[in-house]
Design an enzyme around this catalytic site. Structure first.
Site, PDB file in Angstrom:
ATOM      1  N   TYR A 438       1.151  -1.342   0.176  1.00 42.38           N
ATOM      2  CA  TYR A 438      -0.078  -0.333   0.230  1.00 42.38           C
ATOM      3  C   TYR A 438       0.571   1.394   0.436  1.00 42.38           C
ATOM      4  O   TYR A 438       2.047   1.254   0.161  1.00 42.38           O
ATOM      5  CB  TYR A 438      -1.178   0.296   0.882  1.00 42.38           C
ATOM      6  CG  TYR A 438      -0.530  -0.280   2.711  1.00 42.38           C
ATOM      7  CD1 TYR A 438       0.705   0.476   3.375  1.00 42.38           C
ATOM      8  CD2 TYR A 438      -1.499  -0.959   3.596  1.00 42.38           C
ATOM      9  CE1 TYR A 438       0.643   0.091   4.497  1.00 42.38           C
ATOM     10  CE2 TYR A 438      -1.816  -0.725   4.474  1.00 42.38           C
ATOM     11  CZ  TYR A 438       0.326   0.074   5.027  1.00 42.38           C
ATOM     12  OH  TYR A 438       0.255   0.043   6.820  1.00 42.38           O
ATOM     13  N   GLU A 439       0.573   2.448  -0.228  1.00 43.59           N
ATOM     14  CA  GLU A 439       0.955   3.884  -0.009  1.00 43.59           C
ATOM     15  C   GLU A 439       2.219   3.850  -1.544  1.00 43.59           C
ATOM     16  O   GLU A 439       3.033   4.449  -1.731  1.00 43.59           O
ATOM     17  CB  GLU A 439       1.411   4.090   0.653  1.00 43.59           C
ATOM     18  CG  GLU A 439       0.678   4.367   1.871  1.00 43.59           C
ATOM     19  CD  GLU A 439       0.244   5.840   1.739  1.00 43.59           C
ATOM     20  OE1 GLU A 439       0.444   6.215   1.101  1.00 43.59           O
ATOM     21  OE2 GLU A 439      -1.301   5.936   2.194  1.00 43.59           O
TER      22      GLU A 439
END
Lengths: 598, 598
Positions: A438-439
């Protein structure tokens, strides 16, 4: 991991002995942020992390979140811990006093975020997402919207989210479809479904403020047609009070490998009322300013996991007896603690080298964020931003990739017991696995580093950093050992520049060369970068030892780990260099139908 | 992973095109085992794996096993699948006809074990453990005990276990405490608790036959005082019928990271009746003959996981669209399938290189096991045993370590979706994590390879294998590409010998040098060994392409993967070489109290 202990001593070492945060804060007119204050805040944060968050980490994993008809219940103790967090004033630390914040520097708020994440990754995500929401509103909201949303968010009465991903687009946000249609009153009506929304629904707070990426009716296709909206779960009156329920609903929560106590939500916007923030169609640009800083936070999750894995492994390695050592037998017993065995030490030292090397680089970056946010000297700001531009994707991807190795060693040091849930090591590995996804995945970070940052600046960002390392090596008072390390580092830097030139040239002729080199380039960069910080740490430690100290173990441990790093981890950069040099051909020559027979 | 498909084509390639199993079986008087028979058995096994086992893999993980008052219920469908397995005659394949077996070669039984494990790791463990039990009784049991236990075990009516580990001793079995006291009737009474007993209790079969390591009253301390016992769950009358319940009970089952549908049991022997097999106090030696072969099976689990990860990743990479390719745009669309992106290909090719490279080495080892078990030529047997002695720890540890990378890439290719349980990729990573822990950790395998096998034979076992590789390189009809690979491999072999000499010399002066080098030595050996098998595969593929074939994709895929392997994976051996050369000092110089400040 009930025995997790926030690494206060190492945090103080990095902040005050390595980077002189006292002068740093003074230079930013933050003389109130004294070493004593930082120490006191770290101690309080550690108490909360170690005594409140760590004890509900394993139970949270076992229980998970519960979804029922749009409502999400978090595991036992999570809500109460959040209440304590709010009562302790933690949410407001780094935010501007005009909106109820304490005005403390980013570095202080972020350093304690490591403790929270190390103690309980899942729990720490809820307040973490709020920070993203707050930063976005601070940067792009009108005063009226700030007035409406910020005080409650900063106080922690409400929490926030970032709604980017849709089922068909994650990395490639240009494809997103969520729609926002203007209303007569200046608000917008949002329609669409977002997935993977962390903290999208829960029982911590009265309201949840979603930051949503969506398209205006006349928006151009692709990334240049995305706008940013605030969409609260409950509408808010002009005086900031809760009004009626908005058309925002949590459709379900995901069943995941780890961070099971973090609610990962499908959020349906079914004609929800929202407010545009920032320029129309410029939402992604606005987002990325914030995203870069958020990515440091994600990197810290990896570092925190490496630290927690080291702590657990070390405890077990000193306790568990198995086989005699050929050289270090401890008295008459049937077996020695496994820490006597070289291969167990190899794993422990790898964990230590990653956790503490990462912490040094992380604090350096936090310092640069402070400067970029607060310095009045535009040159300093520019330099800090240049450093962050280069180092952020390394922090995000290298820390989270190495965390996978460190937490896997956590399991391995425990042997079969590492695979059993009650010991906590397998949860660490499962929880931290998300952080390289994620990110922005490791692949995305690597393209950012090599394509946008290094080649995009024509090597300038890299040159700035290499110049800093060279300057350090030139001026350091090197003994025989550090002299060798400087030499090793110097060679690695030359190679870094050479590899950059090679890829840059190749990519000019064939753009696939960029993606072919990118992840190995990032890993190469990570290994060399951490070598620099280990050199710096060892230099400080040697000086302390020379001056005389009661903490000889601590400082000798730093020197020994630097030795280990240069001897056994930095050489890994060579295999990444070889992969980079191999180029794109061996990846692109294979036809899509050649991967599998059937 | 309901879409798992047993890799029949590649199995046939390796068996018949790479290693000429037809001549191999004929030389062992197994002319009945024709290519058509093997193909038919593979097809039937694949049908069972793909259609019966794969569909209950994910549901089995979600449901897990249930323990209630000593009884274990397996997840829905598991018991029925086992019934089909028994009805299909699978348990008896490779066992001697005199005890009801089909007398088929080890290689055939083991090649299908890959399919079962790839489809459902948890399920495959139950019959897998029976094989261990059967092999032990075959090797060490008296005729009376064989008569009593083997027919039902081989038929699959009963299952078996191996009870080694106790809470305080896993790798170091010399410390085990379980006791066996002789009774007047020639049987023994066993007392003690074993942990981590896979398939220790379940609902598949009428009886469970435990092979238990325990100490006789007068046994010497350490590994030279361990004996082997048969301890059935239900006692068995002389005519082989079930009698009363023995004092064997499952105290609990473990909650684990993965293989949740495999019951991992605490087994309490509370005055249980058992029978000595093999020589008193020589149990561990007896066990290790079998263990070496069992370790190949564990290595296969890793290879099967790499294969399953490749299959899943490839499916997704062809389907999921995200970003345009700069060089391979597929028509007018908003994004291309992610398989166009170089970094996705890097991950897919790594999975393919590990899965298929491992399969080649695995089949080579299976061939050597056939020879060691069936050849009448003592020199051939000796040579096969020498090869297996060297290669078994590599198969066990390298396949299971690389499976961690391959399954982690499985998650990474899927992006955030890889972390979500419904896609199956995270389960693969969790399930396969056990394989580098049980049956001897990677650390233990590495000490076995470097200490016992390579240095213990004064380099002779390594020399035998390197001679084989050299002979192949000398005689192969190399084109420009394979010529370069031969050269690369030749350099790696020289380095292998040099590293061995370096470590051997260092270990003579300081025994810790062995453990300091061992895991990196094993990984170095693994990368070089797989290079040899990729060279061999590419050579065969090039020949097929030159001769003309309708399967150009298949063979070109082999050549392209070999190219990838030599360009981007074999260079990893260098970082392991550097770590080996760094020696023990950087591991042993750090004091135990220097690892952490607090």
């Amino acid at each position: 991991m009930e025995n997790y202990r926030s690494p206060q001593r190492d945090a103080a070492f990095v902040a005050y002995e390595l980077f002189d945060f006292q002068s740093h804060y003074e230079a930013l007119d933050l003389e109130d942020v004294s070493p004593d204050l930082v120490k006191a805040i770290h101690a309080e944060a550690a108490k909360f992390a170690d005594n409140v968050l760590a004890p509900i980490n394993q139970s949270g994993d076992q229980e998970g979140c519960h979804w029922n008809d749009g409502e999400v219940t978090t595991p036992e103790g999570f809500k109460e811990a959040y209440k304590q967090y709010v009562e302790g004033g933690w949410p407001s630390m780094s935010h501007p006093p005009e909106w109820g914040g304490q005005g403390l520097p980013y570095s202080l708020a972020t350093s304690i975020a490591e403790f929270f994440s190390g103690a309980n990754h899942s729990w720490a995500m809820y307040p973490g997402l709020s920070q993203g929401c707050i930063s976005t509103i601070l940067a792009h909201g009108t005063d009226a919207l700030k007035q409406k949303f910020l005080p409650k968010l900063i106080e922690g009465q409400w929490t926030g989210t970032m709604c980017l991903t849709e089922a068909h687009c994650g990395s490639d946000l240009g494809m997103l479809r969520c729609k926002a249609e203007p209303n007569d009153d200046g608000s917008y009506t949002l329609t669409g479904t977002k997935i993977f929304i962390s903290a999208g629904e829960h029982d911590f707070a009265d309201n949840i403020v979603h930051i949503v990426l969506a398209r205006l009716p006349d928006a151009p296709a692709g990334t240049k047609g995305i706008s940013l909206f605030i969409v609260p779960k409950f509408n808010v009156s002009d005086d900031g009070e809760l009004a009626d329920r908005n058309q925002v609903e949590c459709g379900s929560i995901e069943h995941k490998m780890g961070i099971k106590a973090s609610a990962t939500c499908v959020i349906n916007f079914d004609g929800a009322k929202g407010f545009l923030i920032g320029e129309p169609n410029r939402g992604l640009n606005g987002m990325f300013t914030f995203m870069n800083i958020a990515r440091i936070g994600t990197g810290l999750e990896g570092m925190a996991a490496s630290e927690a894995a080291l702590q657990g492994s070390l405890r077990y390695a000193k306790d568990r007896t198995q086989f005699r050592s050929p050289t270090q037998r401890q008295g008459e017993r049937s077996a020695d603690p496994i820490i006597v065995h070289p291969d167990v030490r190899r794993m422990l030292l790898t964990q230590k080298a990653f956790a503490e090397g990462s912490r040094a680089l992380a604090y350096y970056c936090m310092q640069q964020v402070d400067i970029s946010q607060r310095s009045k000297d535009s040159e300093s700001v520019q330099l800090a931003e240049a450093r962050l531009a280069l180092l952020t994707p390394i922090v995000k991807a290298f820390f989270t990739e190495t965390a996978q190795e460190a937490t896997s060693y956590g399991i391995q040091v425990y042997g079969g017991h590492g695979y059993i849930s009650e010991w906590g090591m397998e949860q660490l590995a499962r929880d931290t696995r998300i952080s390289s996804l994620y990110e922005g995945t490791t692949g995305i970070q690597s393209l950012d580093l090599l394509g946008r940052k290094v080649l995009g600046s024509k090597g300038e960002l890299l040159a700035v950093f290499l110049k800093e390392i060279s300057a350090f090596c030139d001026t350091v008072d090197a003994d025989e050992q550090t002299g060798l390390w400087c030499k090793q580092l110097g060679q690695a830097m030359q190679q870094w520049q050479k590899l950059t030139a090679t890829v840059g040239k190749a990519a000019g002729a064939n753009p696939d060369e960029l993606g072919a080199a990118s992840v190995d380039y990032l890993m190469f960069s990570g290994y060399v970068t951490l070598a620099y910080y280990w050199l710096k740490m060892a230099t400080v430690a040697k000086q302390k030892l020379a001056e005389g100290t009661s903490e000889t173990d601590f400082y000798q441990g730093k020197v020994a780990t630097a030795q280990f790093y240069f001897a056994r981890l930095l050489p890994r950069a060579q295999s990444h260099a070889a992969a980079i040099e191999a180029g794109a051909a061996s990846l692109m020559d294979i036809g899509e139908d050649m991967f599998k027979a059937d």
